[in-house]
Design a protein around this motif. Sequence first.
Motif: not given
Length: 148
Positions: A46, A49-50, A52-54, A56-57, A101
């Motif tokens: 998890d 994934t968090e 990777a999301d940062m 991506r943002l 995010g």
Amino acid sequence: MKSTNTAMGGGAVKVHIPALGSHQGIEHRMHRALSQKPAHLRLTEDQTTELADMFRLMSDPSRLRIILACLETPISVGDMASALGLSPSLVSHHLRLLRAGRLIQAERRGNRVFYLITDEHIRRVLSDMVDHVAESEGVDGDDDVAQT
């Protein structure tokens, strides 16, 4: 903090050792133990994934410019929109995503909201990356396309 004398090479050297029972000493040992593990073993699925999301943002150039505008000093939507040449509604949309995010925070001052980066980890990473890009600009002709 405890100090001890040790003999090295014929002279006495005074060494300061943090008290083992102190809160700061425990926190330091925990951080050191965690940071000794390889990066890929320190995060859960998890958390990966968090992270990777940062990234991506931050991969959108407009969002990255907004983040960088918040790096040094708190700034309002209107001031940010003017400085970046973006519409206030677009800046607000990006700010909503960046707040979700956990990359930036909002701070209300009277009837205005100012945005800033308060997390020192985020601030350091971004500052280091800005320095990296700025110092490598034009080094060894990297910006030139090789001709065949």
